[in-house]
Enzyme design. Structure first.
Site, PDB file in Angstrom:
ATOM      1  N   GLY A   8      -8.300 -13.569  -8.718  1.00 23.01           N
ATOM      2  CA  GLY A   8      -8.595 -12.781  -7.655  1.00 23.01           C
ATOM      3  C   GLY A   8      -7.876 -13.288  -6.130  1.00 23.01           C
ATOM      4  O   GLY A   8      -7.926 -13.398  -4.921  1.00 23.01           O
ATOM      5  N   ALA A   9      -6.773 -13.816  -6.750  1.00 21.78           N
ATOM      6  CA  ALA A   9      -6.231 -14.063  -5.287  1.00 21.78           C
ATOM      7  C   ALA A   9      -5.290 -13.543  -5.056  1.00 21.78           C
ATOM      8  O   ALA A   9      -3.579 -13.622  -4.847  1.00 21.78           O
ATOM      9  CB  ALA A   9      -4.839 -15.813  -5.892  1.00 21.78           C
ATOM     10  N   SER A  47      -3.820 -10.751 -11.574  1.00 21.32           N
ATOM     11  CA  SER A  47      -3.934 -11.066 -13.249  1.00 21.32           C
ATOM     12  C   SER A  47      -4.045  -9.983 -13.942  1.00 21.32           C
ATOM     13  O   SER A  47      -4.059  -9.829 -14.868  1.00 21.32           O
ATOM     14  CB  SER A  47      -4.836 -12.447 -12.988  1.00 21.32           C
ATOM     15  OG  SER A  47      -6.243 -11.169 -12.537  1.00 21.32           O
ATOM     16  N   ASP A  96       2.188  -3.158  -9.877  1.00 20.84           N
ATOM     17  CA  ASP A  96       1.744  -4.522 -10.447  1.00 20.84           C
ATOM     18  C   ASP A  96       1.966  -4.622 -12.197  1.00 20.84           C
ATOM     19  O   ASP A  96       2.835  -5.360 -12.323  1.00 20.84           O
ATOM     20  CB  ASP A  96       0.373  -5.078 -10.506  1.00 20.84           C
ATOM     21  CG  ASP A  96       0.023  -4.705  -8.848  1.00 20.84           C
ATOM     22  OD1 ASP A  96       0.938  -4.597  -8.101  1.00 20.84           O
ATOM     23  OD2 ASP A  96      -1.251  -4.835  -8.661  1.00 20.84           O
ATOM     24  N   LEU A 115      -2.868 -11.740  -7.014  1.00 18.63           N
ATOM     25  CA  LEU A 115      -0.905 -11.905  -7.907  1.00 18.63           C
ATOM     26  C   LEU A 115      -1.281 -11.609  -9.231  1.00 18.63           C
ATOM     27  O   LEU A 115      -0.330 -11.724 -10.214  1.00 18.63           O
ATOM     28  CB  LEU A 115      -0.862 -13.494  -7.849  1.00 18.63           C
ATOM     29  CG  LEU A 115      -0.797 -14.530  -6.958  1.00 18.63           C
ATOM     30  CD1 LEU A 115      -0.792 -15.567  -7.171  1.00 18.63           C
ATOM     31  CD2 LEU A 115       0.259 -13.619  -5.615  1.00 18.63           C
ATOM     32  N   HIS A 158       0.853  -1.192   0.143  1.00 21.39           N
ATOM     33  CA  HIS A 158       0.163   0.253  -0.003  1.00 21.39           C
ATOM     34  C   HIS A 158       0.790   1.432  -0.128  1.00 21.39           C
ATOM     35  O   HIS A 158       0.389   2.471   0.599  1.00 21.39           O
ATOM     36  CB  HIS A 158      -0.779  -0.136   1.301  1.00 21.39           C
ATOM     37  CG  HIS A 158      -2.034  -1.215   0.847  1.00 21.39           C
ATOM     38  ND1 HIS A 158      -3.648  -0.577   0.215  1.00 21.39           N
ATOM     39  CD2 HIS A 158      -1.957  -2.266   1.513  1.00 21.39           C
ATOM     40  CE1 HIS A 158      -3.881  -1.887   0.777  1.00 21.39           C
ATOM     41  NE2 HIS A 158      -3.210  -2.837   0.562  1.00 21.39           N
TER      42      HIS A 158
HETATM   43  C1  GLA Z   1      -3.027  -3.668  -5.158  1.00 27.04           C
HETATM   44  C2  GLA Z   1      -2.952  -2.552  -6.231  1.00 27.04           C
HETATM   45  C3  GLA Z   1      -1.102  -2.421  -6.019  1.00 27.04           C
HETATM   46  C4  GLA Z   1      -0.860  -1.836  -4.800  1.00 27.04           C
HETATM   47  C5  GLA Z   1      -1.034  -3.582  -3.804  1.00 27.04           C
HETATM   48  C6  GLA Z   1      -1.153  -3.042  -2.522  1.00 27.04           C
HETATM   49  O1  GLA Z   1      -2.413  -4.898  -5.749  1.00 27.04           O
HETATM   50  O2  GLA Z   1      -3.174  -3.113  -7.825  1.00 27.04           O
HETATM   51  O3  GLA Z   1      -1.165  -0.843  -6.964  1.00 27.04           O
HETATM   52  O4  GLA Z   1      -1.343  -0.961  -3.977  1.00 27.04           O
HETATM   53  O5  GLA Z   1      -2.215  -3.431  -3.901  1.00 27.04           O
HETATM   54  O6  GLA Z   1       0.268  -2.912  -2.159  1.00 27.04           O
END
Ligand code: GLA
Length: 389
Positions: free
Chosen positions: A120-121, A125, A170, A123, A33
């Site tokens: 939905g895990a 997707s 991500d 990771l 976060h």
């Molecule tokens: C999700 C969001 C990311 C990040 C994380 C928490 O995966 O897509 O941008 O904020 O939560 O670290």
């Protein structure tokens, strides 16, 4: 599915030889976060991949098929849906819009998506599909963009089309991850450093199998609380624009003046940023005890201060600590369900995986998925169309 099997399926469907793009999902080692607070993160791209096979068409249509979903879509390029249709095509259409807004003229294309990234895990997707789609559409349009820009467009597709206010982590690591390395990213400047993972460790990801329905709302709420913290702290630090600009000592000096919830959220973020930097130093020095300590602190902070864990994530973390090969563990990703990331001594990874699966099942009655992963390279074109020079 291997690239050649995907190419065969594509040929059977569309009668053409495709270009194939692979884009990985990710797991975050630490720095949760922090990305939308302009802070630091430490994710790895993992060997769960979204593959996209694509070939140009000359009828100015975008035809989308999936290996996982029965519905397929056929849109005229100049009349792509302006809003999500709440189907798997949304992430792809969102990216097409963003490329066009970037001034990339799109060509008609046939596209077949096959993704191995669990949905939905936690990771990523979606990021894998978005990054893969962007590279695939660029390839058929014979254009290219720098990978950090591709990551920004994928993020913008989430923010503006899907309406999920996610950060840059991500898609960035899906674009720029490196095999055997974690990526230490400064989410403000987008400068990064690939840090080698200790070769004696494996990444073991444990899926609680909990998908939290309200996670999107809570996620956006956490963002708002952080923004509120910045506004309040401006009273003493007028030049700050994000929690990234606040040190733990700065916050400590005025935390008594903040409402408790805001104080807790801010405390998580400013300390988590420090933990990412300390984790980077510990990785470079192969200081395994420090890695475990930082991951434990991160999890406790996400559980108690940021409040994005859940009972199942906490149980999975508690079970891991006592098992063979354990070198560190915490929840990973947005939270409210999803996965834990465990650093495990390589020779004991299989034993750890079997034992944690059995222990979690005994405790919760739910059989978890456990994945033994490696850090992999970021998105790339896997095969070129042989008919092109
Ligand atoms: C999700 C969001 C990311 C990040 C994380 C928490 O995966 O897509 O941008 O904020 O939560 O670290």
């Amino acid at each position: 599915m291997s690239p050649s099997t995907l190419a065969d399926r594509f040929a059977a469907l569309f009668g053409a030889t495709p270009t194939i793009v692979a884009a990985p999902g990710r797991v975050n080692l630490i720095g949760e976060h922090t990305d939308y607070n302009d802070g630091f993160v430490m994710p790895c791209a993992i060997d769960f991949t979204a593959r996209i096979a694509i070939a140009p068409r000359n009828d100015k249509r975008l035809v989308l098929h999936s290996g996982e979903f029965p519905e397929h879509f056929d849109f005229p390029l100049d009349r792509l849906p302006e809003k999500p249709v709440h189907a798997w095509c949304d992430n792809l259409v969102g990216v097409a819009h963003m490329l066009r807004a970037e001034g990339i003229p799109l060509s008609g294309a046939s596209l077949l998506l096959h993704s191995k990234v669990p949905i939905g895990a936690g990771l990523s997707s979606s990021a894998a599909v978005e990054v893969g789609t962007a590279l695939a559409l660029l390839a058929v349009s014979q254009r290219s963009l720098p990978l950090p820009r591709v990551a920004q467009l994928a993020q913008r597709a989430e923010n503006t089309f899907i309406n999920a206010q996610v950060g840059i982590m991500d898609p960035f690591v899906s674009c720029l991850g490196e095999a055997g390395h974690a990526l230490q990213l400064d989410c403000r400047s987008l400068t990064f450093d690939s840090v080698p993972l200790p070769p004696q460790l494996r990444l073991v990801i444990c899926n609680t199998m909990v998908k939290h329905k309200h996670a999107g709302g809570e996620y956006n709420l956490r963002r708002k609380e952080c923004e509120e913290g910045v506004e309040l702290l401006k009273r003493w630090y007028p030049n700050i624009t994000a929690l990234r600009d606040v040190s733990p000592a700065d916050l400590e000096a005025h935390s008594a003046n903040l409402p408790k919830i805001i104080r807790d959220r801010c405390t998580h973020i400013v300390r988590e940023n420090d933990r990412v930097l300390a984790f980077g130093r510990a990785l470079r020095g192969a200081d395994l005890p420090a890695l475990a300590k930082l991951m434990r602190e991160s999890h406790a902070s996400l559980r108690d201060l940021y409040q994005v864990s859940c009972r199942e994530l906490d149980q999975m973390v508690e079970l891991a600590e006592h098992l063979p090969g354990f070198r560190g563990c915490r929840m990973t990703g947005g939270g409210f369900g999803g996965c834990t990331i465990n650093l495990i001594e390589a020779p004991l990874a299989e034993t750890f995986a079997a034992e944690i699966a059995a222990a979690y099942r005994q405790k919760t009655g739910v059989r978890p998925d456990v994945y033994i992963c490696s850090a992999t390279r970021g998105a790339h074109v896997e095969t070129a169309d042989p008919s092109k020079p």
